[in-house]
Design a protein around this motif. Sequence first.
Motif, PDB file in Angstrom:
ATOM      1  N   LEU A 154       9.333  12.996  -6.428  1.00  0.00           N
ATOM      2  CA  LEU A 154       9.309  12.075  -7.551  1.00  0.00           C
ATOM      3  C   LEU A 154       8.011  10.603  -7.460  1.00  0.00           C
ATOM      4  CD1 LEU A 154      13.211  11.721  -8.666  1.00  0.00           C
ATOM      5  CD2 LEU A 154      11.307  13.810  -9.738  1.00  0.00           C
ATOM      6  N   ASN A 155       8.047  10.598  -6.136  1.00  0.00           N
ATOM      7  CA  ASN A 155       7.024   9.097  -6.037  1.00  0.00           C
ATOM      8  C   ASN A 155       5.674  10.078  -5.823  1.00  0.00           C
ATOM      9  OD1 ASN A 155       8.805   7.356  -5.846  1.00  0.00           O
ATOM     10  ND2 ASN A 155       9.568   8.293  -3.980  1.00  0.00           N
ATOM     11  N   ALA A 156       5.180  10.953  -6.399  1.00  0.00           N
ATOM     12  CA  ALA A 156       3.131  11.528  -5.672  1.00  0.00           C
ATOM     13  C   ALA A 156       2.457  10.879  -6.655  1.00  0.00           C
ATOM     14  CB  ALA A 156       3.739  12.994  -5.682  1.00  0.00           C
ATOM     15  N   PRO A 157       1.520  10.400  -6.615  1.00  0.00           N
ATOM     16  CA  PRO A 157       0.543   9.539  -7.734  1.00  0.00           C
ATOM     17  C   PRO A 157       0.181  11.309  -8.735  1.00  0.00           C
ATOM     18  CG  PRO A 157       0.143   8.513  -5.580  1.00  0.00           C
ATOM     19  CD  PRO A 157       0.940  10.136  -5.106  1.00  0.00           C
ATOM     20  N   MET A 158       0.488  12.298  -7.938  1.00  0.00           N
ATOM     21  CA  MET A 158      -0.314  12.799  -9.721  1.00  0.00           C
ATOM     22  C   MET A 158       0.610  13.834 -10.427  1.00  0.00           C
ATOM     23  SD  MET A 158      -3.815  12.785  -9.357  1.00  0.00           S
ATOM     24  CE  MET A 158      -3.343  13.540 -10.189  1.00  0.00           C
ATOM     25  N   PHE A 159       1.691  14.116  -9.722  1.00  0.00           N
ATOM     26  CA  PHE A 159       3.377  14.035 -10.526  1.00  0.00           C
ATOM     27  C   PHE A 159       2.973  13.288 -11.444  1.00  0.00           C
ATOM     28  CE2 PHE A 159       7.727  13.867 -11.076  1.00  0.00           C
ATOM     29  CZ  PHE A 159       8.035  14.992 -11.517  1.00  0.00           C
ATOM     30  N   LEU A 160       3.934  11.714 -10.872  1.00  0.00           N
ATOM     31  CA  LEU A 160       3.687  11.567 -11.845  1.00  0.00           C
ATOM     32  C   LEU A 160       2.619  11.403 -13.194  1.00  0.00           C
ATOM     33  CD1 LEU A 160       5.003   8.261 -10.160  1.00  0.00           C
ATOM     34  CD2 LEU A 160       6.255   9.688 -10.664  1.00  0.00           C
ATOM     35  N   TYR A 161       1.547  11.151 -12.861  1.00  0.00           N
ATOM     36  CA  TYR A 161       0.097  10.936 -13.813  1.00  0.00           C
ATOM     37  C   TYR A 161       0.620  12.164 -14.628  1.00  0.00           C
ATOM     38  CZ  TYR A 161      -4.063  12.457 -16.279  1.00  0.00           C
ATOM     39  OH  TYR A 161      -4.581  12.746 -16.966  1.00  0.00           O
ATOM     40  N   GLU A 183       4.260  10.982   2.820  1.00  0.00           N
ATOM     41  CA  GLU A 183       3.184   9.549   3.270  1.00  0.00           C
ATOM     42  C   GLU A 183       3.316   9.100   1.749  1.00  0.00           C
ATOM     43  OE1 GLU A 183       1.993   8.015   5.753  1.00  0.00           O
ATOM     44  OE2 GLU A 183       2.576  10.421   7.151  1.00  0.00           O
ATOM     45  N   GLU A 184       3.432   9.391   0.833  1.00  0.00           N
ATOM     46  CA  GLU A 184       3.915   8.172  -0.438  1.00  0.00           C
ATOM     47  C   GLU A 184       5.601   7.620  -0.066  1.00  0.00           C
ATOM     48  OE1 GLU A 184       2.237   6.419  -3.096  1.00  0.00           O
ATOM     49  OE2 GLU A 184       1.127   7.389  -2.150  1.00  0.00           O
ATOM     50  N   CYS A 185       6.252   8.732   0.042  1.00  0.00           N
ATOM     51  CA  CYS A 185       7.425   7.983   0.069  1.00  0.00           C
ATOM     52  C   CYS A 185       7.744   7.089   1.103  1.00  0.00           C
ATOM     53  CB  CYS A 185       8.753   8.989   0.211  1.00  0.00           C
ATOM     54  SG  CYS A 185       8.589   9.724  -1.116  1.00  0.00           S
ATOM     55  N   ARG A 186       7.331   7.495   2.509  1.00  0.00           N
ATOM     56  CA  ARG A 186       7.266   6.939   3.942  1.00  0.00           C
ATOM     57  C   ARG A 186       6.466   5.216   3.139  1.00  0.00           C
ATOM     58  NH1 ARG A 186       7.164  10.060   9.202  1.00  0.00           N
ATOM     59  NH2 ARG A 186       7.305  11.485   8.078  1.00  0.00           N
ATOM     60  N   GLY A 187       5.289   5.161   2.577  1.00  0.00           N
ATOM     61  CA  GLY A 187       4.992   3.737   2.783  1.00  0.00           C
ATOM     62  C   GLY A 187       5.461   2.695   1.244  1.00  0.00           C
ATOM     63  N   LEU A 188       5.939   3.474   0.687  1.00  0.00           N
ATOM     64  CA  LEU A 188       7.126   2.825  -0.444  1.00  0.00           C
ATOM     65  C   LEU A 188       8.173   2.646   0.177  1.00  0.00           C
ATOM     66  CD1 LEU A 188       6.730   5.228  -4.055  1.00  0.00           C
ATOM     67  CD2 LEU A 188       6.224   2.709  -3.562  1.00  0.00           C
ATOM     68  N   PHE A 189       8.979   3.326   0.547  1.00  0.00           N
ATOM     69  CA  PHE A 189      10.297   2.535   1.792  1.00  0.00           C
ATOM     70  C   PHE A 189       9.449   1.389   2.937  1.00  0.00           C
ATOM     71  CE2 PHE A 189      12.739   3.085   5.842  1.00  0.00           C
ATOM     72  CZ  PHE A 189      14.013   3.098   5.156  1.00  0.00           C
ATOM     73  N   ARG A 190       8.457   1.689   3.585  1.00  0.00           N
ATOM     74  CA  ARG A 190       7.918   0.541   4.316  1.00  0.00           C
ATOM     75  C   ARG A 190       8.084  -0.932   2.741  1.00  0.00           C
ATOM     76  NH1 ARG A 190       3.566   3.816   6.386  1.00  0.00           N
ATOM     77  NH2 ARG A 190       4.617   4.698   8.483  1.00  0.00           N
ATOM     78  N   ASP A 191       7.133  -0.799   2.154  1.00  0.00           N
ATOM     79  CA  ASP A 191       6.882  -2.229   0.947  1.00  0.00           C
ATOM     80  C   ASP A 191       8.229  -2.358   0.404  1.00  0.00           C
ATOM     81  OD1 ASP A 191       3.880  -1.583   0.758  1.00  0.00           O
ATOM     82  OD2 ASP A 191       3.723  -0.510  -0.589  1.00  0.00           O
ATOM     83  N   TRP A 192       9.269  -1.647  -0.164  1.00  0.00           N
ATOM     84  CA  TRP A 192      10.760  -1.751   0.201  1.00  0.00           C
ATOM     85  C   TRP A 192      11.677  -1.953   1.012  1.00  0.00           C
ATOM     86  CZ3 TRP A 192      15.609  -1.006   1.011  1.00  0.00           C
ATOM     87  CH2 TRP A 192      16.736  -0.283   0.509  1.00  0.00           C
ATOM     88  N   LEU A 193      11.332  -2.361   1.662  1.00  0.00           N
ATOM     89  CA  LEU A 193      11.656  -2.998   3.051  1.00  0.00           C
ATOM     90  C   LEU A 193      10.963  -4.427   3.950  1.00  0.00           C
ATOM     91  CD1 LEU A 193      12.622  -0.241   5.872  1.00  0.00           C
ATOM     92  CD2 LEU A 193      14.334  -0.966   5.011  1.00  0.00           C
TER      93      LEU A 193
END
Length: 656
Positions: free
Chosen positions: A108-115, A151-161
């Motif tokens: 659900l967080n993948a940029p191309m899927f969201l596009y 990797e996208e979810c990992r990055g978003l999780f870090r930002d979220w924390l």
Amino acid sequence: MKIGVDYYPEQWDRELWKADADLMARTGVRLVRIGEFAWSRLEPKDGEFDFTWLDEAISNFSRHAMGIVLCTPTSCPPLWMYETYPDIVQVGADGSRLQTGIRAHRCLNAPMFLYYAKRITEQLAKRYANNPAIAAWQIDNELESYPCTCEECRGLFRDWLIDKYDDLNNINAAFGNIVWSGEYSDISQIQPPNAYPKAWQNPALCLEYSRFSADMTAKFANDMAMIIKRENPRAKVTTNTLFSENTPDFYKLFSNLDFVSYDNYPPVRLTDDEGMSSSHAFYLDMMRGVKQKNFWVMEQLSGPTGSWMPMGPTPRPGQIKGYALQAMAHGADTVMHFRWRTANKGAEMYWHGLIDHSNVPGRRFNEFAELCRIAPKLSVIETTELVSDVAILYSHDNAAAFRIQPQTEGFSYFEQLRYFHAAFSKYGVNVDIVPPDSDLSKYKAVVAPSMYVYDKNSAENIYRYVIKGGTVIMTARSGVKDPCNNCIMEPLPTVYREMIGAEVSEYDPIGKEEQTIVDFAGNSYKCRQWCDILELGTARAYAEYRDSFYSGKPAVTMNRYCSGVAYYIGTVCHMDFYEKFAGNIMKQTGIPRLKDLPKGVEVTTRTNGLDDYIFFFNNSEQEADITLPKAMFSILDDTEKDKLKLKPFDMEIVRK
């Protein structure tokens, strides 16, 4: 009160569409749900859209004045998208991408899927959002809090924390990362929980990833809903949900949607697990409590279930109609059956619909037709709601934390909730299941089972309720963890200790071993799983242990606190204890109760403030006889009755 069906025009020859619509119209179907798996037909190639078949399908049903529930198809991206953008596939806890070939494997967080998801949703909204045939919209299908580790979810999780804790030092302190030398020195070291069992990993990390995943799922649903709302602010938007391996946080998921929708598959075989029935009433009440208003059933049992599992038994006579009416009794204003016709291709070909592979309507379809004939008589209850004297508090965080660290053999958070729900329901009382920060002032009794993870707002809300005269029932494993899922260094139940008037000096996780408790009246009950050994402060013993080295110690306590009363149940008992306990609570708080209801009979009441409508549902395989306190008008038979004779899975609705 509307009855509908789920239909997949893209899976059937066009020659069937008109005949199906004609039969639906004759049967009394009011709504048709379509589109949730049709992305490859809507966009067969990147940027090439084909809505002609959907226009035809919608027109086919709308000419019969049937409303359409139009679904966005984002659960199943076309294979060309997976092929072009392989990084839209979820990554599992082991670091490997999931295999495609079945549904819901997009991240659900993948940029191309969201596009692409936003684009197809926007295309549908521009074309249909103002179409009068569209009664409601469904976002995606059965969204879960997917634990993707790409990797996208990992990055978003870090930002979220970082957004939550500000810096790495605060994260290290909150997680207790000094344990096993796990302190982060760089943000890149923050990783989602891996494939080890969750109980082996940092419980703070695991709970935060559960929260993050729930937030991302809710954000996706909200973002898609906003696309539709931009085209038509009055559009009614929902998503369908259910309990799953990665159950979403219902309160977050539906917070910005218009109403709750649930996929309801009650068990065909009834069990009596230690006196507690397998009724789905608990789950229906939970769905009503998510937004604390009436809801829809988007998928309802229609036949034998089985696709990725062996087929289950076929619904018994009465269950198709009875379970739909049971859902309405608990607050469903619309019930849509999955599905109109059983699929003859694909993995779901044995998850049966109303019409079998033969394409010949049979017993189950005829029973569905009878339900459709009854539905117009239910118009008098369209503006009614359930008003309850009892509430049970459900917390997504508590459920997640118990999954991360199982407490003892057999211990179940949901079992705690279900026991109390079944016990109070036995007396014909409406029960709400609501979040812990809800307005509790309207309830005469509130059950707060295993308030495991501390939440300041919830704790203050419970205290405020008791201080103002409420009666609360708490249970073992309350006040154990701080908000980060770390143990609190105080005697249990920590933050609730003053209100409870007792503290836990020691506990004994006995698992499946059984012991005995005796209440103040001399009644004996078996207990198991967990034993809190309690020391009294201002509280009094309601029940005491009779076994082990703590024989004679309190197992259940009662404490008067300010203007209210707080009970604490330090163990887990069988159903007979909870039924007796619930009866005592109702007597003390003045909650009206029905006595001597036949086994399996469920009673709920919907009201519009002037008239009360009482639903009597015989959720059993035996006939049930009920004597009413006075003659009441049956809205199903248009006659007055002072006695009811209910066949198995039969429903009667009377006006009080």
